[in-house]
Design a protein around this motif. Structure first.
Motif, PDB file in Angstrom:
ATOM      1  N   ASP A   9      -1.246  -3.478  -1.228  1.00 48.43           N
ATOM      2  CA  ASP A   9      -1.572  -4.468  -0.198  1.00 48.43           C
ATOM      3  C   ASP A   9      -2.911  -5.118  -0.558  1.00 48.43           C
ATOM      4  OD1 ASP A   9      -0.139  -2.040   0.785  1.00 48.43           O
ATOM      5  OD2 ASP A   9       0.139  -3.263   2.552  1.00 48.43           O
ATOM      6  N   LYS A  13      -0.134 -10.567  -4.409  1.00 46.87           N
ATOM      7  CA  LYS A  13       1.217 -10.856  -4.919  1.00 46.87           C
ATOM      8  C   LYS A  13       1.974 -11.878  -4.079  1.00 46.87           C
ATOM      9  CE  LYS A  13       2.971  -7.150  -2.511  1.00 46.87           C
ATOM     10  NZ  LYS A  13       3.192  -8.133  -1.440  1.00 46.87           N
ATOM     11  N   ARG A  47      11.988  -4.957   9.468  1.00 46.15           N
ATOM     12  CA  ARG A  47      10.548  -5.108   9.186  1.00 46.15           C
ATOM     13  C   ARG A  47       9.729  -4.897  10.463  1.00 46.15           C
ATOM     14  NH1 ARG A  47       7.634  -7.720   5.045  1.00 46.15           N
ATOM     15  NH2 ARG A  47       5.552  -8.182   5.724  1.00 46.15           N
ATOM     16  N   PHE A  64      13.352   0.998   4.596  1.00 49.46           N
ATOM     17  CA  PHE A  64      13.100   0.074   3.481  1.00 49.46           C
ATOM     18  C   PHE A  64      14.384  -0.126   2.670  1.00 49.46           C
ATOM     19  CE2 PHE A  64       8.466   1.279   3.896  1.00 49.46           C
ATOM     20  CZ  PHE A  64       8.010  -0.006   4.160  1.00 49.46           C
ATOM     21  N   ARG A  89       8.014  -7.878  -3.660  1.00 49.93           N
ATOM     22  CA  ARG A  89       8.324  -6.441  -3.548  1.00 49.93           C
ATOM     23  C   ARG A  89       9.812  -6.165  -3.757  1.00 49.93           C
ATOM     24  NH1 ARG A  89       4.183  -3.566  -2.387  1.00 49.93           N
ATOM     25  NH2 ARG A  89       2.493  -4.251  -1.029  1.00 49.93           N
ATOM     26  N   THR A  94       9.134   1.052  -3.374  1.00 51.22           N
ATOM     27  CA  THR A  94       9.584   2.289  -2.724  1.00 51.22           C
ATOM     28  C   THR A  94       9.176   3.505  -3.561  1.00 51.22           C
ATOM     29  OG1 THR A  94      11.473   0.943  -2.098  1.00 51.22           O
ATOM     30  CG2 THR A  94      11.535   3.248  -1.452  1.00 51.22           C
ATOM     31  N   TYR A  97       5.166   3.607  -3.075  1.00 48.88           N
ATOM     32  CA  TYR A  97       4.651   3.952  -1.734  1.00 48.88           C
ATOM     33  C   TYR A  97       5.277   5.242  -1.191  1.00 48.88           C
ATOM     34  CZ  TYR A  97       2.033  -0.398  -1.072  1.00 48.88           C
ATOM     35  OH  TYR A  97       1.125  -1.421  -1.175  1.00 48.88           O
ATOM     36  N   GLN A  98       6.632   5.286  -1.144  1.00 49.67           N
ATOM     37  CA  GLN A  98       7.259   6.472  -0.541  1.00 49.67           C
ATOM     38  C   GLN A  98       7.260   7.651  -1.519  1.00 49.67           C
ATOM     39  OE1 GLN A  98       8.438   3.232   0.380  1.00 49.67           O
ATOM     40  NE2 GLN A  98       7.202   3.816   2.155  1.00 49.67           N
ATOM     41  N   PHE A 145      -0.423   0.932   5.529  1.00 47.38           N
ATOM     42  CA  PHE A 145      -0.799   1.629   4.293  1.00 47.38           C
ATOM     43  C   PHE A 145      -2.220   1.276   3.883  1.00 47.38           C
ATOM     44  CE2 PHE A 145       3.846   1.230   4.074  1.00 47.38           C
ATOM     45  CZ  PHE A 145       4.186   2.564   3.888  1.00 47.38           C
TER      46      PHE A 145
HETATM   47  P1  TMP Z   1       4.029  -6.629   2.502  1.00 50.12           P
HETATM   48  O1  TMP Z   1       2.746  -6.492   3.247  1.00 50.12           O
HETATM   49  O2  TMP Z   1       3.853  -6.811   1.045  1.00 50.12           O
HETATM   50  O3  TMP Z   1       4.957  -7.586   3.125  1.00 50.12           O
HETATM   51  O4  TMP Z   1       4.752  -5.191   2.593  1.00 50.12           O
HETATM   52  C1  TMP Z   1       4.832  -4.501   3.751  1.00 50.12           C
HETATM   53  C2  TMP Z   1       4.369  -3.077   3.598  1.00 50.12           C
HETATM   54  O5  TMP Z   1       5.495  -2.258   3.304  1.00 50.12           O
HETATM   55  C3  TMP Z   1       3.356  -2.840   2.506  1.00 50.12           C
HETATM   56  O6  TMP Z   1       2.289  -2.069   3.048  1.00 50.12           O
HETATM   57  C4  TMP Z   1       4.099  -2.020   1.477  1.00 50.12           C
HETATM   58  C5  TMP Z   1       5.208  -1.356   2.257  1.00 50.12           C
HETATM   59  N1  TMP Z   1       6.450  -1.069   1.501  1.00 50.12           N
HETATM   60  C6  TMP Z   1       6.777   0.259   1.255  1.00 50.12           C
HETATM   61  O7  TMP Z   1       6.039   1.167   1.615  1.00 50.12           O
HETATM   62  N2  TMP Z   1       7.953   0.521   0.613  1.00 50.12           N
HETATM   63  C7  TMP Z   1       8.826  -0.455   0.216  1.00 50.12           C
HETATM   64  O8  TMP Z   1       9.877  -0.159  -0.362  1.00 50.12           O
HETATM   65  C8  TMP Z   1       8.465  -1.839   0.491  1.00 50.12           C
HETATM   66  C9  TMP Z   1       9.403  -2.929   0.077  1.00 50.12           C
HETATM   67  C10 TMP Z   1       7.277  -2.085   1.136  1.00 50.12           C
END
Ligand code: TMP
Length: 193
Positions: A9, A13, A47, A64, A89, A94, A97-98, A145
């Motif tokens: 974040d 991007k 979302r 997600f 993304r 995934t 982050y996960q 996050f």
């Molecule tokens: P964004 O701010 O880039 O729109 O993304 C939303 C948030 O979701 C960002 O903090 C990253 C998180 N994310 C995940 O944790 N796992 C995923 O698979 C995706 C696509 C986003």
């Protein structure tokens, strides 16, 4: 052709994916831009859910992936017609982050990614690499996050992914100006359109 943008974040991007979309559109390329999570009506609802609640990491993972499964219904036909799709993304998010961030099993995430994408893979991924402390200063709003320690793990995870697949993932130093970063992206894609 599928092009994806990845990064923590605040890495820029979203700005860069929009710039590339406009750049290609002006050159007459049939190009589409979507963001994850979201990109479809159901995906946008998912979302909202993701952004509104403190969720268990497993719930997060499945939501997600659910959003991605819906988006693939739109993306697959575009790719089959030979059009260009840019995703802000995709599956690497995934894993980063996960998986690396929240500590869920990487192989399970890879299997879920394969299940929902049906094997759709990016031809090129631009990974905007940036120190979490710098990225957090750039962020205007809080996100779910924005814990620096978590973002450190996410960033390291992204770098692992880039190391494992250097032919696909192009790591970009995102601490530089928007112009410099965009010029790297355009040079990399030169000759492909
Ligand atoms: P964004 O701010 O880039 O729109 O993304 C939303 C948030 O979701 C960002 O903090 C990253 C998180 N994310 C995940 O944790 N796992 C995923 O698979 C995706 C696509 C986003």
């Amino acid at each position: 052709m599928l092009i994806t943008f990845e990064g923590i974040d605040g890495s820029g991007k979203t700005t860069q994916s929009r710039r590339l979309f406009e750049f290609l559109k002006e050159r007459g390329v049939k190009v589409h831009l979507f963001r994850e999570p979201g990109g479809t009506e159901a995906g946008d609802k998912i979302r909202e859910l993701l952004m509104s609640f403190e969720l268990d990491p497993k719930t997060e993972l499945l939501l997600f992936e659910a959003s991605r499964a819906e988006l693939m219904k739109v993306v697959r036909p575009l790719l089959e017609r030979g059009e260009v799709v840019i995703l802000d993304r995709f599956t690497d998010s995934t894993l980063a982050y996960q998986g690396y961030g929240r500590g869920l099993d990487l192989d399970l995430i890879r299997r879920l990614n394969d299940l929902v994408t049906g094997g759709i893979k990016p031809e090129v991924t631009f990974l905007l690499d940036l120190e979490p402390s710098v990225a957090l200063k750039r962020l205007k709003e809080k996100t779910r996050f924005d814990d620096p320690k978590l973002l450190e793990r996410v960033r390291d995870g992204y770098r692992e992914i880039a190391k494992a697949e250097p032919e696909r993932v192009f790591l970009i130093d995102a601490s530089r100006s928007e112009e410099e970063v965009f010029s790297d992206i355009v040079s990399f894609l030169e000759g492909k359109f």
